[in-house]
Design a protein around this motif. Structure first.
Motif, PDB file in Angstrom:
ATOM      1  N   SER A   1       1.979   6.422  -7.067  1.00  0.00           N
ATOM      2  CA  SER A   1       1.543   7.721  -6.530  1.00  0.00           C
ATOM      3  C   SER A   1       1.861   8.884  -7.456  1.00  0.00           C
ATOM      4  CB  SER A   1       2.213   7.990  -5.184  1.00  0.00           C
ATOM      5  OG  SER A   1       1.659   7.184  -4.175  1.00  0.00           O
ATOM      6  N   LYS A   2       3.099   8.937  -7.906  1.00  0.00           N
ATOM      7  CA  LYS A   2       3.549  10.122  -8.641  1.00  0.00           C
ATOM      8  C   LYS A   2       3.260   9.968 -10.132  1.00  0.00           C
ATOM      9  CE  LYS A   2       5.492  10.949  -4.594  1.00  0.00           C
ATOM     10  NZ  LYS A   2       5.142  11.942  -3.604  1.00  0.00           N
ATOM     11  N   SER A   3       3.698   8.856 -10.731  1.00  0.00           N
ATOM     12  CA  SER A   3       3.600   8.712 -12.188  1.00  0.00           C
ATOM     13  C   SER A   3       2.152   8.716 -12.682  1.00  0.00           C
ATOM     14  CB  SER A   3       4.274   7.416 -12.642  1.00  0.00           C
ATOM     15  OG  SER A   3       5.639   7.424 -12.299  1.00  0.00           O
ATOM     16  N   THR A  44       7.312  -0.241   1.957  1.00  0.00           N
ATOM     17  CA  THR A  44       8.485  -1.004   1.527  1.00  0.00           C
ATOM     18  C   THR A  44       9.769  -0.360   2.060  1.00  0.00           C
ATOM     19  OG1 THR A  44       8.826   0.126  -0.605  1.00  0.00           O
ATOM     20  CG2 THR A  44       7.291  -1.733  -0.588  1.00  0.00           C
ATOM     21  N   LEU A  45       9.748   0.961   2.284  1.00  0.00           N
ATOM     22  CA  LEU A  45      10.911   1.607   2.920  1.00  0.00           C
ATOM     23  C   LEU A  45      11.051   1.064   4.343  1.00  0.00           C
ATOM     24  CD1 LEU A  45      10.363   5.356   1.884  1.00  0.00           C
ATOM     25  CD2 LEU A  45      11.866   3.676   0.789  1.00  0.00           C
ATOM     26  N   PHE A  46       9.930   0.960   5.028  1.00  0.00           N
ATOM     27  CA  PHE A  46       9.950   0.429   6.399  1.00  0.00           C
ATOM     28  C   PHE A  46      10.445  -1.017   6.401  1.00  0.00           C
ATOM     29  CE2 PHE A  46       7.876  -2.012   9.762  1.00  0.00           C
ATOM     30  CZ  PHE A  46       8.341  -1.343  10.888  1.00  0.00           C
ATOM     31  N   TRP A  96      -4.546   6.333  -3.624  1.00  0.00           N
ATOM     32  CA  TRP A  96      -4.884   4.925  -3.860  1.00  0.00           C
ATOM     33  C   TRP A  96      -4.005   4.004  -3.012  1.00  0.00           C
ATOM     34  CZ3 TRP A  96      -8.299   3.016  -7.818  1.00  0.00           C
ATOM     35  CH2 TRP A  96      -8.862   4.008  -8.622  1.00  0.00           C
ATOM     36  N   ARG A  97      -2.859   4.517  -2.610  1.00  0.00           N
ATOM     37  CA  ARG A  97      -1.877   3.777  -1.821  1.00  0.00           C
ATOM     38  C   ARG A  97      -1.424   2.495  -2.526  1.00  0.00           C
ATOM     39  NH1 ARG A  97       0.466   6.524  -0.812  1.00  0.00           N
ATOM     40  NH2 ARG A  97       1.616   5.551   0.877  1.00  0.00           N
ATOM     41  N   LEU A  98      -0.587   2.674  -3.510  1.00  0.00           N
ATOM     42  CA  LEU A  98      -0.063   1.525  -4.254  1.00  0.00           C
ATOM     43  C   LEU A  98       1.399   1.757  -4.628  1.00  0.00           C
ATOM     44  CD1 LEU A  98      -3.068   0.864  -6.606  1.00  0.00           C
ATOM     45  CD2 LEU A  98      -2.077  -0.835  -5.063  1.00  0.00           C
ATOM     46  N   PRO A 134       0.839  -1.218   0.000  1.00  0.00           N
ATOM     47  CA  PRO A 134       0.000   0.000   0.000  1.00  0.00           C
ATOM     48  C   PRO A 134       0.868   1.259   0.000  1.00  0.00           C
ATOM     49  CG  PRO A 134      -0.462  -1.391   1.935  1.00  0.00           C
ATOM     50  CD  PRO A 134       0.779  -1.925   1.294  1.00  0.00           C
ATOM     51  N   GLY A 135       1.469   1.572  -1.113  1.00  0.00           N
ATOM     52  CA  GLY A 135       2.375   2.712  -1.242  1.00  0.00           C
ATOM     53  C   GLY A 135       3.811   2.246  -1.215  1.00  0.00           C
ATOM     54  N   ALA A 136       4.698   3.144  -1.642  1.00  0.00           N
ATOM     55  CA  ALA A 136       6.131   2.846  -1.533  1.00  0.00           C
ATOM     56  C   ALA A 136       6.572   2.878  -0.081  1.00  0.00           C
ATOM     57  CB  ALA A 136       6.924   3.865  -2.352  1.00  0.00           C
ATOM     58  N   LYS A 137       5.934   3.722   0.721  1.00  0.00           N
ATOM     59  CA  LYS A 137       6.370   3.917   2.102  1.00  0.00           C
ATOM     60  C   LYS A 137       6.513   2.616   2.899  1.00  0.00           C
ATOM     61  CE  LYS A 137       5.483   8.637   3.629  1.00  0.00           C
ATOM     62  NZ  LYS A 137       4.523   9.536   4.298  1.00  0.00           N
ATOM     63  N   GLY A 196      16.946  15.038   2.475  1.00  0.00           N
ATOM     64  CA  GLY A 196      16.308  13.862   1.887  1.00  0.00           C
ATOM     65  C   GLY A 196      14.912  13.658   2.430  1.00  0.00           C
ATOM     66  N   PHE A 197      14.235  12.716   1.837  1.00  0.00           N
ATOM     67  CA  PHE A 197      12.869  12.371   2.257  1.00  0.00           C
ATOM     68  C   PHE A 197      12.904  12.060   3.766  1.00  0.00           C
ATOM     69  CE2 PHE A 197       9.328   9.041   1.923  1.00  0.00           C
ATOM     70  CZ  PHE A 197       8.321   9.992   1.854  1.00  0.00           C
ATOM     71  N   PRO A 198      12.124  12.772   4.580  1.00  0.00           N
ATOM     72  CA  PRO A 198      12.288  12.695   6.037  1.00  0.00           C
ATOM     73  C   PRO A 198      12.075  11.303   6.632  1.00  0.00           C
ATOM     74  CG  PRO A 198      10.552  14.279   5.430  1.00  0.00           C
ATOM     75  CD  PRO A 198      11.120  13.752   4.157  1.00  0.00           C
ATOM     76  N   MET A 199      11.361  10.463   5.921  1.00  0.00           N
ATOM     77  CA  MET A 199      11.097   9.138   6.470  1.00  0.00           C
ATOM     78  C   MET A 199      12.352   8.266   6.547  1.00  0.00           C
ATOM     79  SD  MET A 199       8.156  10.424   6.223  1.00  0.00           S
ATOM     80  CE  MET A 199       8.334  10.702   7.963  1.00  0.00           C
ATOM     81  N   TYR A 200      13.358   8.560   5.717  1.00  0.00           N
ATOM     82  CA  TYR A 200      14.565   7.724   5.784  1.00  0.00           C
ATOM     83  C   TYR A 200      15.198   7.799   7.175  1.00  0.00           C
ATOM     84  CZ  TYR A 200      14.429   8.217   0.625  1.00  0.00           C
ATOM     85  OH  TYR A 200      14.064   8.256  -0.694  1.00  0.00           O
ATOM     86  N   ALA A 201      15.509   9.024   7.624  1.00  0.00           N
ATOM     87  CA  ALA A 201      16.189   9.175   8.922  1.00  0.00           C
ATOM     88  C   ALA A 201      15.293   8.667  10.046  1.00  0.00           C
ATOM     89  CB  ALA A 201      16.580  10.631   9.144  1.00  0.00           C
ATOM     90  N   ALA A 218      17.287   1.782  -3.557  1.00  0.00           N
ATOM     91  CA  ALA A 218      17.177   2.812  -4.590  1.00  0.00           C
ATOM     92  C   ALA A 218      15.718   3.243  -4.687  1.00  0.00           C
ATOM     93  CB  ALA A 218      17.677   2.284  -5.931  1.00  0.00           C
ATOM     94  N   ASP A 219      15.421   4.402  -4.135  1.00  0.00           N
ATOM     95  CA  ASP A 219      14.054   4.930  -4.178  1.00  0.00           C
ATOM     96  C   ASP A 219      13.892   5.642  -5.518  1.00  0.00           C
ATOM     97  OD1 ASP A 219      11.699   6.345  -3.910  1.00  0.00           O
ATOM     98  OD2 ASP A 219      12.050   6.887  -1.815  1.00  0.00           O
ATOM     99  N   GLU A 220      13.208   4.962  -6.432  1.00  0.00           N
ATOM    100  CA  GLU A 220      13.103   5.454  -7.816  1.00  0.00           C
ATOM    101  C   GLU A 220      11.689   5.931  -8.123  1.00  0.00           C
ATOM    102  OE1 GLU A 220      14.838   2.295 -10.218  1.00  0.00           O
ATOM    103  OE2 GLU A 220      16.852   2.732  -9.431  1.00  0.00           O
TER     104      GLU A 220
HETATM  105  N1  PLP Z   1       9.820   8.202  -1.603  1.00  0.00           N
HETATM  106  C1  PLP Z   1       9.923   9.518  -1.862  1.00  0.00           C
HETATM  107  C2  PLP Z   1      11.251  10.086  -2.179  1.00  0.00           C
HETATM  108  C3  PLP Z   1       8.795  10.345  -1.837  1.00  0.00           C
HETATM  109  O1  PLP Z   1       8.921  11.644  -2.090  1.00  0.00           O
HETATM  110  C4  PLP Z   1       7.539   9.777  -1.505  1.00  0.00           C
HETATM  111  C5  PLP Z   1       6.336  10.611  -1.388  1.00  0.00           C
HETATM  112  O2  PLP Z   1       6.367  11.801  -1.212  1.00  0.00           O
HETATM  113  C6  PLP Z   1       7.483   8.403  -1.228  1.00  0.00           C
HETATM  114  C7  PLP Z   1       8.639   7.646  -1.301  1.00  0.00           C
HETATM  115  C8  PLP Z   1       6.205   7.728  -0.807  1.00  0.00           C
HETATM  116  O3  PLP Z   1       5.371   7.418  -1.852  1.00  0.00           O
HETATM  117  P1  PLP Z   1       4.055   6.545  -1.664  1.00  0.00           P
HETATM  118  O4  PLP Z   1       2.900   7.477  -1.846  1.00  0.00           O
HETATM  119  O5  PLP Z   1       4.122   5.519  -2.747  1.00  0.00           O
HETATM  120  O6  PLP Z   1       4.077   5.912  -0.318  1.00  0.00           O
END
Ligand code: PLP
Length: 385
Positions: A233-235, A101-103, A241-243, A96-99, A122-127, A200-202
């Motif tokens: 989300s972006k493309s 998978t980062l976790f 939709w959270r995918l 449900p989103g890229a997020k 950088g994207f604040p969720m990394y730190a 690699a966050d693409e």
């Molecule tokens: N990675 C980066 C760099 C982002 O900027 C974002 C959203 O702002 C995400 C991941 C998260 O995307 P998603 O909506 O797929 O969870």
């Protein structure tokens, strides 16, 4: 009593500024909204239609935890074609989103005593997620004079015996910077030498304006070390939709699947049919959107460079400008706050993205040319009072 790891999570300032901007709007104030990182385009109609049809067809139950097979096949084909690589659906996990998978990635690969290198700003969720895992976040400064790429020697100096994971994000949030092949080669070399993984966050792969895209996974020996994160989300303008998905080295697939089962069960089933339509249907809405973002980038960067005390390098990708505001005499958090409260422009302080964000604002140009023009005029009026 909370566990220490839970106290180490931090929020995303874009959502805080969004809430404040909406509160001001409810009071009748006019706010130009440049804070949030989501396309201002609707989800293309054929994608919505596929989602609605899937609901009507009863695709409303649980699905496989790693994603419906048709979608995983389509992701492998589509993501592989874009990167010039041959992916197997078995390596794809939908979430449900890229997020999430980062976790999963950070939690699975880093812990107490480890270090994770990540981009700053950088994207604040990394730190946040690195701290939550117990590992030590090691910021890799991105430099304005380098077009917000990093310094290779500095990168090498940060790799230690404790490094487990290197996070890269190109095109980048918040700077719009794009890494060059030599940057990827330096990271790949370190990964091979020290036996490291690369996340690699693409997610901004489709948003490059001045050249093509290259994934680190295509460099020698990097397929089995690289976790690619991408999403819809972006493309496809599908943030709500959270995918999203990860394309993983084979040895990590089972672990990601277990995270999925334990935390989310699966991504929304009917949404996955919409995502399938996104990949299999026309890509014209995406191309039109990217062309519009490019026009906005060119306009906004030129206009920002006309403002007193503001200098903005031209970002090669994503949909953010990261102007240097040091010479305005303001600290970035104060300028962001006062632009919102006094000038009616919602932007983010660069400091929301790490210490290296001091002296910068992040402006998302996911807004119309007219509104971007209005925002710059409001900023000019504020800065020349
Ligand atoms: N990675 C980066 C760099 C982002 O900027 C974002 C959203 O702002 C995400 C991941 C998260 O995307 P998603 O909506 O797929 O969870």
């Amino acid at each position: 009593m909370l566990q220490p790891r839970a106290t180490r999570l931090v929020g995303e300032s874009a959502f805080e500024v969004l809430a404040r901007a909406q509160a001001l709007e409810r009071e009748g104030r006019s706010i130009v909204r440049l804070e949030i990182g989501q396309p201002d385009f609707p989800t293309p109609e054929h994608i919505c239609d596929a989602g609605i049809a899937a609901i009507r067809a009863g695709k409303t139950g649980y699905g496989p935890s790693n994603g419906i097979p048709e979608l995983r096949e389509a992701i492998a084909a589509h993501a592989g074609a874009k990167r010039g690589l041959d992916f197997d659906a078995a390596n794809v996990v939908v979430a449900p989103g890229a997020k999430p998978t980062l976790f999963y990635a950070i939690n699975a690969l880093a812990g107490e005593g480890d270090e994770v290198i990540y981009p700053d700003p950088g994207f604040p969720m990394y730190a946040s997620l690195i701290r939550h895992s117990g590992a030590r976040p090691v910021p890799l400064p991105l430099l304005e004079r380098n077009g917000f790429r990093f310094d290779v020697e500095q990168f090498r100096s940060l790799v230690s015996a404790r490094t487990r994971l290197i996070i890269i994000n190109s095109p980048q949030n918040p700077t719009g910077g794009v890494l060059a092949r030599e940057d990827l080669e330096a990271i790949a070399e370190a990964a091979r030498t020290h036996d490291l993984r690369v996340l690699a966050d693409e997610i901004y792969i489709d948003f490059t304006y001045d050249g093509g895209f290259e994934t680190i996974a295509s460099l020698p020996g990097m397929r089995e070390r690289t976790l690619i994160v991408d999403g819809f989300s972006k493309s496809y303008a599908m943030t709500g939709w959270r995918l999203g998905y990860a394309i993983l080295p084979s040895d990590l697939v089972r672990t990601f699947d277990l995270y999925s089962v334990n935390i989310v069960s699966c991504a929304t089933t009917f949404g996955q049919y919409a995502a399938l339509a996104a990949l299999q249907g026309t890509q014209q809405p995406l191309h039109d959107m990217v062309a519009e973002f490019r026009r906005r980038r060119d306009f906004l960067v030129a206009a920002l460079n006309e403002l007193p005390g503001v200098g903005c390098v031209t970002p090669g990708g994503a949909f953010y400008a990261f102007p240097n505001i040091r010479e305005t005499g303001f600290e970035a958090p104060e300028l962001a706050r006062r632009l919102l409260e006094e000038a009616g422009v919602a932007a983010l302080s660069g400091t929301a993205f790490g210490d290296a964000g001091h002296g910068y604002l992040r402006l998302s140009y996911a807004n119309s040319l007219d509104n971007l023009g209005e925002a710059v005029e409001r900023m000019r009026a504020f800065l020349t009072r």
